[in-house]
Design an enzyme around this catalytic site. Structure first.
Site, PDB file in Angstrom:
ATOM      1  N   ASP A  80      35.590   7.588  22.353  1.00 36.19           N
ATOM      2  CA  ASP A  80      35.489   8.995  21.985  1.00 36.19           C
ATOM      3  C   ASP A  80      34.318   9.225  21.048  1.00 36.19           C
ATOM      4  O   ASP A  80      34.359   8.814  19.886  1.00 36.19           O
ATOM      5  CB  ASP A  80      36.799   9.430  21.326  1.00 36.19           C
ATOM      6  CG  ASP A  80      36.831  10.910  20.987  1.00 36.19           C
ATOM      7  OD1 ASP A  80      35.976  11.657  21.490  1.00 36.19           O
ATOM      8  OD2 ASP A  80      37.719  11.317  20.225  1.00 36.19           O
ATOM      9  N   ASP A 288      30.427  15.486  23.488  1.00 33.89           N
ATOM     10  CA  ASP A 288      31.698  14.788  23.274  1.00 33.89           C
ATOM     11  C   ASP A 288      32.219  14.189  24.575  1.00 33.89           C
ATOM     12  O   ASP A 288      32.313  14.876  25.587  1.00 33.89           O
ATOM     13  CB  ASP A 288      32.715  15.793  22.717  1.00 33.89           C
ATOM     14  CG  ASP A 288      34.071  15.172  22.446  1.00 33.89           C
ATOM     15  OD1 ASP A 288      34.132  13.966  22.191  1.00 33.89           O
ATOM     16  OD2 ASP A 288      35.069  15.898  22.481  1.00 33.89           O
TER      17      ASP A 288
END
Length: 414
Positions: A80, A288
Site C-alpha cells: 500500500d 495510491d
C-alpha cells in the site's frame, strides 16, 4: 539461500488466493466502492539491498509475500503506497480476524525485539505512546479497518525460498487488536509511503517501482527496489517525469501535480487550482495502490462526467447492480458495437507529462447487463489516482530526484 548482501536482486512468484473464485470485474468493483485506505503518517531506520518481488491482485488490492522472524514465518500482506506502517497480527491476539496462515508468534522468533519507548520511531508520532515500557500504536484506515498493538523489530525475508534477501531490525507493528473488511486474505499491510516507518524509508531506497496487472486478471505484477526499479522503463534517461509534491499536513503520501484533464484531446474547462494542495492541507492528488478506483474532487468530476456523457452519446442507465458506480451507459449493439470508440482520457501533469490511459484503466464493462461504467468517482476534499488507473504502467518513484514517471507496459506474468 538466504543472504544479506546489499547487491542482491531477485524475483519471487506469488499465488493469487482468490484465483478459484469466478467473480466478474464489476463484482470486484462493487466490493471496493467504499474501500479507501488512508491513515496518518508514522515513523525510520537501516540501509537496504536491491530486490524485486512479484505482486498479485486479490479482489481489489495487491498482495506481496514476505517472511518474518527467526526461524522465518511466511505471510501474505497488502502492499500500500497510501500508508506507512508495516504490521501483522501477533500472538497473543486479543481481537483478531481469521487469516489463512498462522498468526505470528513473537515468542518463537529469536530475532524479535520490542521497540524501546526511547526510540525515535516511538517518540516521533502522535499515534504512538509508551505504556508498560512498550511503544504502543494504533492506526485507523479510511475504510474503518484498524490495527492496534506495539512496535517491535525483527528480521524480514523478501523473496522465495531459493533466492531471497534477509534484512534485520526492520520495525513493524505487532498487532494484537485488528479488524477490517477484506483483511481475512492477508496477515497485515506493508506501507510503502514516505513516513519513517514505511518499508521504503526503512530500506533507505532511492528508487522503487511497480507494474500492476489489469483488474480481474489472474496474473502477477512486480514490485521492484533499487537498481531493479528501472526494469521496464524504456528510455528512462530521456523520459519526462513529474515531481512528487509534499503536503505538510500529510507528508507520508505521494502527491502529484495534476494540471489538466482532456477527453479526445480537448482540454476540459477545469480550473488549474482545482487540484492544488490548499493551505489547510486539503485538496491535492494522491497516487495510491491501496485503493482500486480513482476519485476526483466534485468540481472536476462533474465537468468530466458531463463531457463524457456528451461525447459518448449513449443512453445513461441506472440499474440496481450498477448504481454503486456513478455513471453507466447502455453499450451499443449490432454492427457498430465492436468498433464503437469511447472518449480517450488523458491526464496532464507538471513537467509536460501527458498520461494517455487505455480504456480499461477508467471504464469497466458488464457484458451480461450490457453496460459500460466509468470507474472514476466524485470525492470531497481531495483527489486520488487508484490502482486501476495505474494498471499496465511501470510506475517509477525516484526518491532522490523526487519524481514519478509512467511507462506503458504489459504487467501480467504467469
Amino acid at each position: 539461500m538466504v543472504t544479506s548482501s546489499p547487491q542482491v536482486s531477485f524475483q519471487v512468484d506469488i499465488a493469487r488466493p482468490h484465483s478459484n473464485l469466478d467473480l466478474t470485474i464489476m463484482q470486484l468493483i462493487r466490493h471496493v466502492i467504499k474501500r479507501k485506505r488512508f491513515n496518518t503518517p508514522a515513523p525510520n531506520s537501516t540501509p537496504y539491498p536491491n530486490f524485486e518481488s512479484l505482486v498479485f491482485q486479490a479482489e481489489e488490492e495487491f498482495i506481496m509475500s514476505l517472511s518474518l522472524g527467526t526461524p522465518p514465518q511466511r505471510f501474505a500482506v497488502i502492499m500500500d503506497t497510501g500508508s506507512d506502517l508495516i504490521w501483522t497480527q501477533c500472538m497473543p491476539c486479543y481481537t483478531c480476524y481469521h487469516q489463512p496462515t498462522s498468526i505470528f508468534n513473537p515468542n518463537t522468533s529469536s530475532s524479535f525485539s520490542p521497540l524501546p519507548c526511547t526510540n525515535s520511531l516511538c517518540t516521533g508520532s502522535r499515534t504512538k505512546k509508551c505504556e508498560t515500557n512498550l511503544c504502543k500504536y494504533k492506526t485507523l484506515y479510511g475504510d474503518k479497518s484498524f490495527t492496534r498493538g506495539y512496535l517491535a523489530t525483527d528480521t524480514f525475508i523478501l523473496g522465495d525460498y531459493i533466492l531471497n534477501v534477509s534484512i534485520p531490525n526492520i520495525a513493524f507493528g505487532c498487532g494484537d487488536n485488528n479488524s477490517g473488511s477484506g483483511l481475512d486474505i492477508v496477515a497485515g499491510i506493508v506501507g510503502l509511503g514516505r513516513g519513517p516507518l514505511s518499508l521504503v524509508s526503512q530500506l533507505k531506497s532511492k528508487k522503487f517501482s511497480y507494474c500492476l496487472p489489469m483488474l480481474g486478471e489472474n496474473m502477477k505484477g512486480t514490485l521492484s527496489f533499487g537498481s531493479l526499479a528501472d526494469k521496464g522503463c524504456n528510455n528512462a534517461s530521456n523520459s519526462q517525469s513529474t515531481p512528487i509534491l509534499v503536503n505538510p499536513a500529510s507528508p507520508s503520501h505521494y502527491y502529484l501535480s495534476l494540471v489538466a484533464i482532456s477527453l479526445d484531446d480537448i482540454l476540459l474547462p477545469i480550473t488549474k487550482t482545482t487540484f492544488e494542495i490548499k493551505k489547510d492541507g486539503s485538496g491535492g492528488v494522491i497516487l495510491d495502490t491501496g485503493t482500486t478506483l480513482t476519485y476526483l474532487v466534485q468540481e472536476a468530476y462533474q465537468v468530466l462526467k458531463q463531457e463524457f456523457i456528451t461525447r459518448t452519446r449513449l443512453h445513461v442507465v441506472f440499474f440496481p447492480y450498477t448504481t454503486d458506480l456513478d455513471l453507466c451507459f447502455q453499450t451499443p449493439t449490432g454492427r457498430n458495437a465492436s468498433s464503437f470508440n469511447y472518449p480517450k482520457l488523458k491526464l496532464h501533469f507538471e513537467g509536460n507529462v501527458v498520461l494517455e490511459l487505455p480504456k480499461d484503466n477508467y471504464l469497466t464493462e458488464d457484458k451480461r447487463a450490457r453496460t459500460m461504467c466509468l470507474t472514476i468517482m466524485p470525492s470531497n476534499g481531495m483527489s486520488l489516482l487508484g490502482s486501476q488507473l495505474q494498471q499496465n504502467f511501470v510506475v517509477l518513484h525516484d526518491l532522490e530526484k523526487q519524481t514519478v514517471s509512467f511507462f506503458p507496459s504489459q504487467c501480467a506474468y504467469d
